[in-house]
Scaffold this motif. Structure first.
Motif, mmCIF file in Angstrom:
data_model
loop_
_atom_site.group_PDB
_atom_site.id
_atom_site.type_symbol
_atom_site.label_atom_id
_atom_site.label_comp_id
_atom_site.label_asym_id
_atom_site.label_seq_id
_atom_site.Cartn_x
_atom_site.Cartn_y
_atom_site.Cartn_z
ATOM 1 N N MET A 1 0.849 -1.170 0.000
ATOM 2 C CA MET A 1 0.000 0.000 0.000
ATOM 3 C C MET A 1 0.899 1.237 0.000
ATOM 4 N N THR A 2 0.641 2.147 -0.926
ATOM 5 C CA THR A 2 1.424 3.369 -0.983
ATOM 6 C C THR A 2 0.802 4.430 -0.085
ATOM 7 N N ILE A 3 1.660 5.220 0.491
ATOM 8 C CA ILE A 3 1.211 6.277 1.394
ATOM 9 C C ILE A 3 0.959 7.538 0.574
ATOM 10 N N PRO A 4 -0.241 8.129 0.702
ATOM 11 C CA PRO A 4 -0.529 9.371 -0.033
ATOM 12 C C PRO A 4 0.424 10.495 0.388
ATOM 13 N N GLU A 5 0.733 11.370 -0.531
ATOM 14 C CA GLU A 5 1.656 12.477 -0.270
ATOM 15 C C GLU A 5 1.202 13.330 0.905
ATOM 16 N N GLU A 6 -0.098 13.558 0.995
ATOM 17 C CA GLU A 6 -0.654 14.365 2.089
ATOM 18 C C GLU A 6 -0.313 13.755 3.446
ATOM 19 N N LEU A 7 -0.466 12.431 3.544
ATOM 20 C CA LEU A 7 -0.183 11.729 4.784
ATOM 21 C C LEU A 7 1.315 11.763 5.105
ATOM 22 N N LYS A 8 2.156 11.610 4.079
ATOM 23 C CA LYS A 8 3.603 11.681 4.280
ATOM 24 C C LYS A 8 3.991 13.019 4.901
ATOM 25 N N LYS A 9 3.435 14.102 4.357
ATOM 26 C CA LYS A 9 3.746 15.444 4.865
ATOM 27 C C LYS A 9 3.266 15.598 6.307
ATOM 28 N N ALA A 10 2.098 15.052 6.609
ATOM 29 C CA ALA A 10 1.554 15.150 7.963
ATOM 30 C C ALA A 10 2.418 14.367 8.955
ATOM 31 N N ILE A 11 2.910 13.199 8.532
ATOM 32 C CA ILE A 11 3.767 12.389 9.400
ATOM 33 C C ILE A 11 5.077 13.108 9.675
ATOM 34 N N VAL A 12 5.660 13.715 8.639
ATOM 35 C CA VAL A 12 6.912 14.452 8.803
ATOM 36 C C VAL A 12 6.737 15.608 9.785
ATOM 37 N N GLN A 13 5.560 16.197 9.817
ATOM 38 C CA GLN A 13 5.285 17.335 10.696
ATOM 39 C C GLN A 13 5.006 16.930 12.148
ATOM 40 N N MET A 14 4.801 15.648 12.396
ATOM 41 C CA MET A 14 4.513 15.178 13.758
ATOM 42 C C MET A 14 5.698 15.436 14.682
ATOM 43 N N PRO A 15 5.437 15.617 15.975
ATOM 44 C CA PRO A 15 6.548 15.752 16.924
ATOM 45 C C PRO A 15 7.387 14.468 16.945
ATOM 46 N N GLN A 16 8.692 14.612 17.155
ATOM 47 C CA GLN A 16 9.626 13.477 17.109
ATOM 48 C C GLN A 16 9.237 12.360 18.076
ATOM 49 N N LYS A 17 8.786 12.728 19.267
ATOM 50 C CA LYS A 17 8.429 11.731 20.280
ATOM 51 C C LYS A 17 7.273 10.851 19.791
#
Length: 182
Positions: A1-17
Motif C-alpha cells: 500500500m502506498t502512502i498518499p503524499e498528504e499523509l507523508k507530509k503530515a507524518i513528517v510534521q509530527m513531533p519526534q516523540k
C-alpha cells in the motif's frame, strides 16, 4: 500500500516523540524487521558466521537422525531450507545462502545415502526437490563473481556427483543440470 503524499507530509510534521512511538509500534509487528534491525544495529553485522554455524549444526543434527522414508527426510530438508531463507532475509548473506544450501544437500546425501540410492515412488518427490534445489544453487552461483567459484568448487562437484548417481538423476537430466562444475 502506498502512502498518499498528504499523509507523508503530515507524518513528517509530527513531533519526534510521537513519530518514535509510532515507529516502534510498527516495527514490533514485523518479526523479520525486528530480527534484521537487531542483527544490523545491536550485533553490528558481526554474527554472520556464528549464525551460519548454528544452521550447520541444526542441519547435521537433523541429517544424522533416523529417517524412515525419503518423505520424512524431505520434510526436514524443507524446514532447514526455510531456516536458510530466514537467515538470508535477516542478514542479506547471499554467500551464506549458497554455502548453507550446498551443505544441506551434501550432508543429507552423506548421512542418508541409502534412502536416496534408488528412484521409486517413495523417493520421487524427494528426488525432485533435491534436483530443483541443486538447479537453484547453480543459478545463484552463476550470478556470483567467478572469483568465489574456488570456494564452492569441491563441494559443488561432489553434490553434482551425488545428484547424477542417486535418485535425482532423472530430474537432473530434465533440468539439464551439468555433471561437472563450472
Amino acid at each position: 500500500m502506498t502512502i498518499p503524499e498528504e499523509l507523508k507530509k503530515a507524518i513528517v510534521q509530527m513531533p519526534q516523540k510521537e513519530k518514535d512511538k509510532l515507529l516502534l509500534r510498527l516495527i514490533g509487528k514485523d518479526d523479520n524487521l525486528v530480527q534484521r534491525l537487531e542483527f544490523e544495529l545491536i550485533e553490528m553485522g558481526d554474527t554472520v558466521q556464528s549464525r551460519r554455524d548454528d544452521i550447520k549444526r541444526r542441519i547435521l543434527k537433523s541429517a544424522q537422525m533416523t529417517h524412515n522414508t525419503p518423505g520424512w527426510m524431505m520434510m526436514d530438508m524443507r524446514n532447514l531450507s526455510g531456516d536458510i531463507s530466514q537467515h538470508l532475509k535477516i542478514t542479506k548473506d547471499k554467500y551464506g545462502e549458497i554455502e548453507l544450501t550446498i551443505y544441506l544437500l551434501l550432508t543429507f546425501f552423506e548421512q542418508q545415502s541409502s534412502l536416496l540410492l534408488i528412484h521409486n515412488s517413495k523417493s520421487d518427490s524427494c528426488a525432485e526437490y533435491i534436483a530443483k534445489r541443486t538447479d537453484s544453487v547453480l543459478k545463484k552461483l552463476a550470478k556470483f563473481n567467478p572469483d568465489y567459484y574456488v570456494d564452492f568448487e569441491k563441494d559443488m562437484q561432489q553434490l553434482l556427483n551425488y545428484v547424477h548417481s542417486h535418485c535425482p538423476r532423472n530430474y537432473a537430466r530434465q533440468l539439464d543440470i551439468p555433471k561437472n562444475w563450472p
